[in-house]
Enzyme design. Structure first.
Site, mmCIF file in Angstrom:
data_model
loop_
_atom_site.group_PDB
_atom_site.id
_atom_site.type_symbol
_atom_site.label_atom_id
_atom_site.label_comp_id
_atom_site.label_asym_id
_atom_site.label_seq_id
_atom_site.Cartn_x
_atom_site.Cartn_y
_atom_site.Cartn_z
ATOM 1 N N ARG A 161 0.965 -1.246 0.098
ATOM 2 C CA ARG A 161 -0.046 0.046 0.059
ATOM 3 C C ARG A 161 0.973 1.311 0.103
ATOM 4 O O ARG A 161 0.643 2.144 0.744
ATOM 5 C CB ARG A 161 -1.117 0.053 1.126
ATOM 6 C CG ARG A 161 -1.860 -0.905 1.025
ATOM 7 C CD ARG A 161 -2.875 -0.880 -0.003
ATOM 8 N NE ARG A 161 -4.117 -1.880 0.079
ATOM 9 C CZ ARG A 161 -4.034 -2.994 0.110
ATOM 10 N NH1 ARG A 161 -2.845 -3.659 -0.312
ATOM 11 N NH2 ARG A 161 -5.134 -3.850 0.372
ATOM 12 N N SER A 202 -10.429 -0.498 3.511
ATOM 13 C CA SER A 202 -9.393 -0.630 4.671
ATOM 14 C C SER A 202 -8.961 0.695 5.309
ATOM 15 O O SER A 202 -8.390 1.047 4.420
ATOM 16 C CB SER A 202 -8.383 -1.761 4.532
ATOM 17 O OG SER A 202 -8.527 -2.839 3.968
ATOM 18 N N GLU A 238 -4.190 3.605 6.533
ATOM 19 C CA GLU A 238 -4.136 3.485 5.072
ATOM 20 C C GLU A 238 -4.568 4.413 4.091
ATOM 21 O O GLU A 238 -4.020 4.639 3.140
ATOM 22 C CB GLU A 238 -4.921 2.104 4.719
ATOM 23 C CG GLU A 238 -4.149 1.386 3.660
ATOM 24 C CD GLU A 238 -5.286 0.971 2.497
ATOM 25 O OE1 GLU A 238 -5.434 1.959 1.592
ATOM 26 O OE2 GLU A 238 -5.650 -0.038 2.626
HETATM 27 N N1 EPU Z 1 -10.244 -10.919 10.730
HETATM 28 C C1 EPU Z 1 -10.910 -11.043 11.982
HETATM 29 N N2 EPU Z 1 -12.121 -10.567 12.087
HETATM 30 C C2 EPU Z 1 -12.793 -10.058 11.075
HETATM 31 C C3 EPU Z 1 -12.378 -10.112 9.832
HETATM 32 C C4 EPU Z 1 -10.979 -10.580 9.639
HETATM 33 O O1 EPU Z 1 -9.998 -11.332 12.902
HETATM 34 O O2 EPU Z 1 -13.990 -9.601 11.326
HETATM 35 C C5 EPU Z 1 -8.971 -11.522 10.438
HETATM 36 C C6 EPU Z 1 -9.049 -13.230 10.155
HETATM 37 O O3 EPU Z 1 -8.008 -13.872 10.836
HETATM 38 C C7 EPU Z 1 -8.584 -13.309 8.702
HETATM 39 C C8 EPU Z 1 -7.615 -11.765 8.515
HETATM 40 O O4 EPU Z 1 -8.157 -10.831 9.642
HETATM 41 O O5 EPU Z 1 -8.115 -14.101 8.172
HETATM 42 C C9 EPU Z 1 -7.704 -11.278 7.249
HETATM 43 O O6 EPU Z 1 -8.952 -10.958 6.693
HETATM 44 P P1 EPU Z 1 -9.455 -10.379 5.062
HETATM 45 O O7 EPU Z 1 -9.016 -11.528 4.408
HETATM 46 O O8 EPU Z 1 -10.547 -9.851 4.975
HETATM 47 O O9 EPU Z 1 -8.102 -9.230 4.748
HETATM 48 P P2 EPU Z 1 -7.540 -8.185 5.369
HETATM 49 O O10 EPU Z 1 -6.030 -8.294 5.709
HETATM 50 O O11 EPU Z 1 -8.138 -7.765 6.612
HETATM 51 C C10 EPU Z 1 -6.566 -7.250 3.227
HETATM 52 C C11 EPU Z 1 -6.607 -5.987 2.343
HETATM 53 C C12 EPU Z 1 -8.049 -5.575 1.831
HETATM 54 C C13 EPU Z 1 -8.268 -6.660 0.883
HETATM 55 C C14 EPU Z 1 -7.938 -8.131 1.435
HETATM 56 C C15 EPU Z 1 -8.122 -9.371 0.733
HETATM 57 C C16 EPU Z 1 -5.345 -4.308 3.613
HETATM 58 C C17 EPU Z 1 -5.193 -3.193 4.825
HETATM 59 N N3 EPU Z 1 -6.535 -4.775 3.531
HETATM 60 O O12 EPU Z 1 -7.589 -7.057 4.192
HETATM 61 O O13 EPU Z 1 -7.915 -4.323 1.026
HETATM 62 O O14 EPU Z 1 -9.512 -6.428 0.084
HETATM 63 O O15 EPU Z 1 -6.774 -8.205 2.213
HETATM 64 O O16 EPU Z 1 -6.793 -9.435 0.003
HETATM 65 O O17 EPU Z 1 -4.338 -5.146 3.512
HETATM 66 C C18 EPU Z 1 -8.265 -2.008 0.842
HETATM 67 O O18 EPU Z 1 -7.213 -1.836 0.879
HETATM 68 O O19 EPU Z 1 -8.819 -0.939 0.941
HETATM 69 C C19 EPU Z 1 -8.998 -3.514 1.062
HETATM 70 C C20 EPU Z 1 -10.203 -3.640 1.360
#
Ligand code: EPU
Length: 335
Positions: A163, A236, A331
């Site tokens: 990012r 995010s 972010e």
């Molecule tokens: N999780 C929780 N609680 C929740 C939701 C998620 O504990 O309510 C934990 C779980 O362990 C889950 C982990 O968070 O496995 C990861 O969640 P998710 O796969 O939804 O991805 P993220 O890391 O939270 C990132 C990006 C998103 C992108 C997704 C999918 C960042 C800051 N965000 O989110 O990007 O869509 O991965 O690849 O890296 C954005 O940048 O605006 C964005 C939405």
């Protein structure tokens, strides 16, 4: 060029914050950037707006906004393995993904439905479900404000990171991105590194097509992330933090199941997990809250000011630090 005065900004940012722009210059093509009016606007304080999907307007009034609206997608070269696409910055990012998929070109399909413009995509190196735009970009062309000329940077010079790019650092406030070129592959190898994707396709006999992949990504996004047209948000709000071995050990001593993943040799913890385990999932104060299904997304339930969202984000940061000892960073771009 279109010039407007006292423009309400609610429709220009996906948080739906109702700040006002004193002046707004909508630039339709490169040559307009060199016009007297724009040169004059660039000599005073201004903000360059893209799709407004990764910003938090923290002030009620912004004196001057410049929006580059130049559109157009065209093929500029081809070899046996790939085709190169030139995309003008004002194109909607998801239209670019759709164009690629419709032309059987791979490399950005997992970035389907990300809001915003093509010109803003390299700034924060948009990423999702295992792909990052920085892996497909060949060049980024921008108007260099101090030098008053156009510059083209190679992928390496863009300094893409998680990012992150040169446009968020050395070139912040100095560049108006006018176009990007993308190298897209003729052969599609599905990127199934994201767990939910591999689970979906694990038991299927056939490899997904590009179109199936795009549709699947869209349905995953829709199931997890709020639609900005219905609930104001900027995706995010926080980055997933990088932690030390020591911090991870400490967290593991408190929570056996703390999720972590390594990325380029660094340990990352999902900010969503930290926020949830600090007891802040679906927390709401007034018109602002953490989204019930994905707490690293902050939502505007209606009528929230930028200042209110900013204060709420600071509370989330300080509570996570107090309870779990990890600093999380924004972010989104705070304007
Ligand atoms: N999780 C929780 N609680 C929740 C939701 C998620 O504990 O309510 C934990 C779980 O362990 C889950 C982990 O968070 O496995 C990861 O969640 P998710 O796969 O939804 O991805 P993220 O890391 O939270 C990132 C990006 C998103 C992108 C997704 C999918 C960042 C800051 N965000 O989110 O990007 O869509 O991965 O690849 O890296 C954005 O940048 O605006 C964005 C939405």
């Amino acid at each position: 060029m279109i010039f407007r005065k006292n423009v309400p900004l609610a429709d220009f940012n996906t948080f739906g914050i109702n700040s006002t722009a004193g002046e707004m210059y909508i630039v339709e093509n490169k040559s307009e950037l060199f016009s007297g009016e724009i040169q004059n606007a660039l000599s005073k304080p201004f903000f360059v707006l893209g799709g407004g999907s990764n910003i938090l307007l923290s002030k009620d009034f912004i004196p001057s906004i410049i929006k580059y609206n130049g559109k157009g997608i065209q093929f500029i070269s081809e070899d046996s393995e790939s085709r190169t696409l030139q995309v003008n910055a004002g194109e909607t990012w998801d239209d670019v993904v759709l164009f690629a998929v419709d032309n059987n070109l791979a490399g950005i399909e997992n970035l389907s439905l990300i809001p915003g413009t093509a010109g803003a995509a390299p700034i924060q190196n948009i990423g999702a479900y295992g792909q990052e735009v920085g892996n497909a970009i060949i060049t980024v062309t921008y108007y260099d404000i101090p030098a008053k000329c156009e510059v083209t940077l190679s992928n390496e010079d863009c300094k893409f990171g998680y990012r992150d790019s040169i446009f968020k650092n050395q070139l912040k406030g100095k560049a108006i991105i006018t176009s990007i070129t993308l190298r897209l592959k003729k052969i599609f190898i599905p990127d199934l590194r994201y767990k939910q994707l591999s689970e979906i396709f694990l038991n299927s006999n056939e490899a997904p097509s590009l179109k199936t992949m795009r549709d699947t990504i869209i349905s995953i996004r829709e199931s997890k992330l709020p639609n900005p047209a219905l609930l104001g948000n900027a995706g995010s709000f926080f980055k997933n933090p990088i932690v030390s071995e020591k911090q991870l050990k400490f967290l593991k001593s408190k929570f056996e199941t703390v999720p972590s993943f390594s990325s380029s040799g660094l340990i990352k913890i999902p900010a969503a997990w930290l926020i949830e385990n600090a007891g802040l999932k679906a927390k709401r104060i007034g018109n602002v809250g953490t989204y019930e299904k994905q707490p690293l997304v902050l939502v505007n339930y209606g009528g929230a000011s930028g200042e209110e969202i900013l204060k709420f984000s600071e509370l989330i940061k300080s509570e996570v630090f107090k309870k779990l000892g990890v600093s999380i960073e924004c972010e989104v771009n705070i304007v």
